[in-house]
Design an enzyme around this catalytic site. Structure first.
Site, PDB file in Angstrom:
ATOM      1  N   GLU A 103       0.830  -1.202   0.000  1.00 25.16           N
ATOM      2  CA  GLU A 103       0.000   0.000   0.000  1.00 25.16           C
ATOM      3  C   GLU A 103       0.864   1.250   0.000  1.00 25.16           C
ATOM      4  O   GLU A 103       1.974   1.240   0.524  1.00 25.16           O
ATOM      5  CB  GLU A 103      -0.838   0.023   1.280  1.00 25.16           C
ATOM      6  CG  GLU A 103      -1.756  -1.156   1.379  1.00 25.16           C
ATOM      7  CD  GLU A 103      -2.369  -1.300   2.755  1.00 25.16           C
ATOM      8  OE1 GLU A 103      -2.507  -0.289   3.458  1.00 25.16           O
ATOM      9  OE2 GLU A 103      -2.707  -2.429   3.111  1.00 25.16           O
ATOM     10  N   CYS A 116       3.254   8.472   1.463  1.00 29.42           N
ATOM     11  CA  CYS A 116       3.738   7.473   2.415  1.00 29.42           C
ATOM     12  C   CYS A 116       3.965   6.172   1.644  1.00 29.42           C
ATOM     13  O   CYS A 116       3.070   5.711   0.936  1.00 29.42           O
ATOM     14  CB  CYS A 116       2.689   7.286   3.513  1.00 29.42           C
ATOM     15  SG  CYS A 116       3.108   5.971   4.678  1.00 29.42           S
ATOM     16  N   CYS A 154       5.677  -7.496   7.579  1.00 28.84           N
ATOM     17  CA  CYS A 154       6.667  -6.935   8.499  1.00 28.84           C
ATOM     18  C   CYS A 154       6.982  -7.972   9.562  1.00 28.84           C
ATOM     19  O   CYS A 154       6.096  -8.712   9.996  1.00 28.84           O
ATOM     20  CB  CYS A 154       6.118  -5.662   9.144  1.00 28.84           C
ATOM     21  SG  CYS A 154       7.300  -4.831  10.226  1.00 28.84           S
ATOM     22  N   CYS A 207       4.521  -5.442  16.017  1.00 29.40           N
ATOM     23  CA  CYS A 207       3.932  -4.469  16.961  1.00 29.40           C
ATOM     24  C   CYS A 207       2.446  -4.804  17.133  1.00 29.40           C
ATOM     25  O   CYS A 207       1.742  -5.036  16.143  1.00 29.40           O
ATOM     26  CB  CYS A 207       4.104  -3.038  16.444  1.00 29.40           C
ATOM     27  SG  CYS A 207       5.834  -2.622  16.140  1.00 29.40           S
ATOM     28  N   CYS A 220      -0.500  -2.966  15.148  1.00 27.05           N
ATOM     29  CA  CYS A 220      -0.268  -2.654  13.731  1.00 27.05           C
ATOM     30  C   CYS A 220      -0.734  -3.795  12.831  1.00 27.05           C
ATOM     31  O   CYS A 220      -0.446  -4.968  13.094  1.00 27.05           O
ATOM     32  CB  CYS A 220       1.221  -2.385  13.520  1.00 27.05           C
ATOM     33  SG  CYS A 220       1.630  -2.030  11.799  1.00 27.05           S
ATOM     34  N   GLU A 251       9.606  -2.574   7.799  1.00 26.52           N
ATOM     35  CA  GLU A 251      10.606  -1.872   8.596  1.00 26.52           C
ATOM     36  C   GLU A 251      11.706  -1.383   7.642  1.00 26.52           C
ATOM     37  O   GLU A 251      12.520  -2.182   7.156  1.00 26.52           O
ATOM     38  CB  GLU A 251      11.173  -2.822   9.664  1.00 26.52           C
ATOM     39  CG  GLU A 251      12.409  -2.322  10.385  1.00 26.52           C
ATOM     40  CD  GLU A 251      12.298  -0.891  10.935  1.00 26.52           C
ATOM     41  OE1 GLU A 251      11.240  -0.507  11.460  1.00 26.52           O
ATOM     42  OE2 GLU A 251      13.273  -0.138  10.797  1.00 26.52           O
ATOM     43  N   SER A 291      10.939   6.212   9.040  1.00 28.87           N
ATOM     44  CA  SER A 291      10.418   5.827  10.356  1.00 28.87           C
ATOM     45  C   SER A 291      10.882   4.413  10.691  1.00 28.87           C
ATOM     46  O   SER A 291      10.733   3.497   9.887  1.00 28.87           O
ATOM     47  CB  SER A 291       8.886   5.881  10.313  1.00 28.87           C
ATOM     48  OG  SER A 291       8.338   5.444  11.532  1.00 28.87           O
ATOM     49  N   SER A 296       9.897   4.917  16.355  1.00 25.74           N
ATOM     50  CA  SER A 296       8.622   4.525  16.961  1.00 25.74           C
ATOM     51  C   SER A 296       8.877   3.989  18.363  1.00 25.74           C
ATOM     52  O   SER A 296       9.239   2.836  18.539  1.00 25.74           O
ATOM     53  CB  SER A 296       7.962   3.442  16.097  1.00 25.74           C
ATOM     54  OG  SER A 296       7.688   3.974  14.821  1.00 25.74           O
ATOM     55  N   LEU A 297       8.708   4.852  19.355  1.00 26.89           N
ATOM     56  CA  LEU A 297       9.059   4.478  20.733  1.00 26.89           C
ATOM     57  C   LEU A 297       7.883   3.780  21.436  1.00 26.89           C
ATOM     58  O   LEU A 297       8.029   2.673  21.938  1.00 26.89           O
ATOM     59  CB  LEU A 297       9.499   5.733  21.485  1.00 26.89           C
ATOM     60  CG  LEU A 297      10.303   5.513  22.754  1.00 26.89           C
ATOM     61  CD1 LEU A 297      11.592   4.760  22.469  1.00 26.89           C
ATOM     62  CD2 LEU A 297      10.625   6.858  23.415  1.00 26.89           C
ATOM     63  N   HIS A 298       6.763   4.452  21.513  1.00 31.07           N
ATOM     64  CA  HIS A 298       5.494   3.893  21.998  1.00 31.07           C
ATOM     65  C   HIS A 298       5.441   3.493  23.478  1.00 31.07           C
ATOM     66  O   HIS A 298       4.392   3.046  23.952  1.00 31.07           O
ATOM     67  CB  HIS A 298       5.046   2.678  21.174  1.00 31.07           C
ATOM     68  CG  HIS A 298       4.982   2.923  19.707  1.00 31.07           C
ATOM     69  ND1 HIS A 298       4.553   4.097  19.157  1.00 31.07           N
ATOM     70  CD2 HIS A 298       5.313   2.119  18.657  1.00 31.07           C
ATOM     71  CE1 HIS A 298       4.610   4.011  17.836  1.00 31.07           C
ATOM     72  NE2 HIS A 298       5.074   2.842  17.505  1.00 31.07           N
ATOM     73  N   ASN A 321      -5.173   4.224  14.844  1.00 32.73           N
ATOM     74  CA  ASN A 321      -6.214   3.888  13.877  1.00 32.73           C
ATOM     75  C   ASN A 321      -6.758   2.520  14.249  1.00 32.73           C
ATOM     76  O   ASN A 321      -5.984   1.567  14.402  1.00 32.73           O
ATOM     77  CB  ASN A 321      -5.623   3.812  12.466  1.00 32.73           C
ATOM     78  CG  ASN A 321      -5.418   5.186  11.881  1.00 32.73           C
ATOM     79  OD1 ASN A 321      -6.357   5.952  11.688  1.00 32.73           O
ATOM     80  ND2 ASN A 321      -4.170   5.523  11.627  1.00 32.73           N
ATOM     81  N   CYS A 372      -1.239   1.933   7.989  1.00 39.48           N
ATOM     82  CA  CYS A 372      -0.471   0.913   7.267  1.00 39.48           C
ATOM     83  C   CYS A 372      -1.041  -0.486   7.386  1.00 39.48           C
ATOM     84  O   CYS A 372      -1.425  -0.926   8.444  1.00 39.48           O
ATOM     85  CB  CYS A 372       0.969   0.811   7.734  1.00 39.48           C
ATOM     86  SG  CYS A 372       1.504   1.915   8.958  1.00 39.48           S
TER      87      CYS A 372
HETATM   88  N1  SAH Z   1       8.368  -0.120  10.898  1.00 37.20           N
HETATM   89  C1  SAH Z   1       8.485   1.299  10.903  1.00 37.20           C
HETATM   90  C2  SAH Z   1       7.680   2.018   9.843  1.00 37.20           C
HETATM   91  C3  SAH Z   1       6.290   1.543   9.536  1.00 37.20           C
HETATM   92  S1  SAH Z   1       5.069   1.882  10.761  1.00 37.20           S
HETATM   93  C4  SAH Z   1       8.165   1.829  12.288  1.00 37.20           C
HETATM   94  O1  SAH Z   1       7.881   1.038  13.186  1.00 37.20           O
HETATM   95  O2  SAH Z   1       8.258   3.015  12.499  1.00 37.20           O
HETATM   96  C5  SAH Z   1       4.920   3.638  10.731  1.00 37.20           C
HETATM   97  C6  SAH Z   1       4.284   4.230  11.982  1.00 37.20           C
HETATM   98  O3  SAH Z   1       2.886   3.907  12.028  1.00 37.20           O
HETATM   99  C7  SAH Z   1       4.909   3.683  13.249  1.00 37.20           C
HETATM  100  O4  SAH Z   1       5.118   4.691  14.186  1.00 37.20           O
HETATM  101  C8  SAH Z   1       3.839   2.717  13.706  1.00 37.20           C
HETATM  102  O5  SAH Z   1       3.988   2.450  15.051  1.00 37.20           O
HETATM  103  C9  SAH Z   1       2.563   3.448  13.319  1.00 37.20           C
HETATM  104  N2  SAH Z   1       1.367   2.607  13.302  1.00 37.20           N
HETATM  105  C10 SAH Z   1       1.244   1.312  12.966  1.00 37.20           C
HETATM  106  N3  SAH Z   1      -0.014   0.870  13.125  1.00 37.20           N
HETATM  107  C11 SAH Z   1      -0.736   1.911  13.581  1.00 37.20           C
HETATM  108  C12 SAH Z   1      -2.094   2.096  13.947  1.00 37.20           C
HETATM  109  N4  SAH Z   1      -2.978   1.102  13.899  1.00 37.20           N
HETATM  110  N5  SAH Z   1      -2.465   3.324  14.359  1.00 37.20           N
HETATM  111  C13 SAH Z   1      -1.584   4.341  14.427  1.00 37.20           C
HETATM  112  N6  SAH Z   1      -0.298   4.238  14.100  1.00 37.20           N
HETATM  113  C14 SAH Z   1       0.138   3.028  13.689  1.00 37.20           C
END
Ligand code: SAH
Length: 363
Positions: free
Chosen positions: A106, A119, A126, A130, A133, A176, A207, A230-232, A306, A349
């Site tokens: 996508e 994007c 992947c 996470c 995701c 990634e 990212s 992406s720390l989270h 999302n 994504c």
């Molecule tokens: N693997 C990389 C890039 C792809 S994800 C990374 O982890 O950064 C890009 C961003 O979208 C990341 O910050 C990821 O955590 C976020 N993301 C993934 N799924 C999501 C969701 N359902 N809602 C909001 N952000 C999301």
């Protein structure tokens, strides 16, 4: 000889021809010379491929028919096909591309006044896993090639209005990026060329989930790409629950690599933090994040989650997000809350690809 008018994307795929977009201008010039074609023709072809946004060989009307036939017999045009094209009410557009091996990726266009951001994806699936995701639900299938990464940009560029130009690129789609640096970097390199998009590295954001060695590698290549990590979570126990690859990495290692990135490139790193209701969004989490980032060159981007139909995790309320953001801002950490884009077309994504791989996930 193949008649260019009859020549379709599928023919090219079956013939397994290289895509024309994979060639740099010097490579195309060399190809011309090797085929007894004047070198300046390469520049003409390039103009059709990039600024003129041609969609087929037939459009290249200032090239002799014989040359167009030769090109069609030697190269495929796009190697992907548009499986679906969605347009949201805020004019966010999303393409689901079907690759030559029937895998899907996508890519998205997001619009704001004076800014058109795209994007792009770097992998099919992947491996990071996470928990919130959609991209990693069925694991990793394969890396995208340099040409496939570039092709998303050229496909999206063809959706734009005549006067509209891509102003920013975020490498935040499926996959990634730092696990596929070998194919990503040449694709980005091509964007800098004057005859393609003439795109500066500062307008490209990569990212990453936070792979310290790869962050250092990226820091050393001498480009000033924006880096988002992406720390989270603000402690390793929680981060490992949300971002399983953290188990073998740890936040400290990532922050040190990010600081190295700043030293080498002068670019302040952005930390992304998806707010997950009741999981990582308490004032205590925010204060812990302040302690982690206080004396660093950091910017925090809070992301409303999302919703993903297959997952039972939910995003935080706006009020919780604002409280979280105030705690960071009051401590002097520049914090923004990301605006949601394309919510009515599932623009996060991996969500469009999901129905295509649903059986794999259930299996
Ligand atoms: N693997 C990389 C890039 C792809 S994800 C990374 O982890 O950064 C890009 C961003 O979208 C990341 O910050 C990821 O955590 C976020 N993301 C993934 N799924 C999501 C969701 N359902 N809602 C909001 N952000 C999301």
């Amino acid at each position: 000889m193949i008649d260019t008018k009859e020549f379709t994307v599928l023919d090219a795929m079956e013939l397994k021809l290289p895509t024309i977009f994979a060639l740099s201008l010097p490579e195309l010039e060399q190809w011309c010379l090797d085929h007894q074609i004047k070198k300046y023709r390469a520049g003409q072809i390039y103009r059709w491929l990039f600024p003129m946004r041609a969609k087929s060989w037939e459009e290249m009307t200032d090239l002799p028919l014989e040359l167009r036939e030769k090109l069609a017999a030697s190269f495929s045009f796009f190697t992907s096909e548009i499986e679906s094209h969605q347009i949201a009410s805020d004019r966010t557009e999303k393409l689901l591309l079907k690759l030559h091996d029937r895998e899907f990726v996508e890519c998205v266009v997001m619009r704001e006044p004076n800014r058109t951001t795209i994007c792009i994806s770097t992998q099919v699936g992947c491996a990071m896993g996470c928990v919130f995701c959609a991209s990693g639900l069925a694991g990793l299938t394969r890396n995208l090639t340099t040409a496939e990464i570039l092709e998303q940009i050229t496909q999206l560029d063809r959706l734009l209005d005549e006067q509209e130009k891509i102003t920013n690129i975020v490498v935040m789609g499926i996959g990634e990026p730092l696990a596929n640096l070998a194919n990503l970097l040449p694709a980005l390199e091509r964007l800098h060329e004057g005859k393609t998009f003439n795109f500066g590295s500062r307008r490209i954001t990569i990212s990453t989930v936070g792979l310290p060695e790869k962050i250092r590698e990226l820091a050393r290549i001498g480009k000033r790409y924006s880096l988002a990590v992406s720390l989270h979570a603000s402690n390793d126990k929680l981060r490992t629950e949300i971002v399983p690859v953290n188990k073998n990495i740890g936040i400290r290692e990532i922050l040190e690599a990010a600081e190295y990135y700043f030293e080498q490139t002068g670019r302040r790193v952005t930390y992304e933090y998806v707010l997950l209701s009741g999981i990582n969004d308490s004032p205590r989490d925010a204060k812990q994040l302040v302690t982690l980032l206080k004396n660093r060159h950091a910017h925090v981007n809070l992301i409303p989650m999302n919703a993903i139909s297959l997952l039972d995790i939910g995003g935080s309320s706006q009020e919780t997000a604002r409280t979280f953001s105030h705690i960071l801002n009051d401590a002097g950490i520049v914090t923004t809350i990301r605006k949601r884009k394309g919510a009515d077309i599932d623009a996060a994504c991996g969500q469009l690809r999901l129905p295509k791989i649903h059986d794999q996930i259930k299996g």
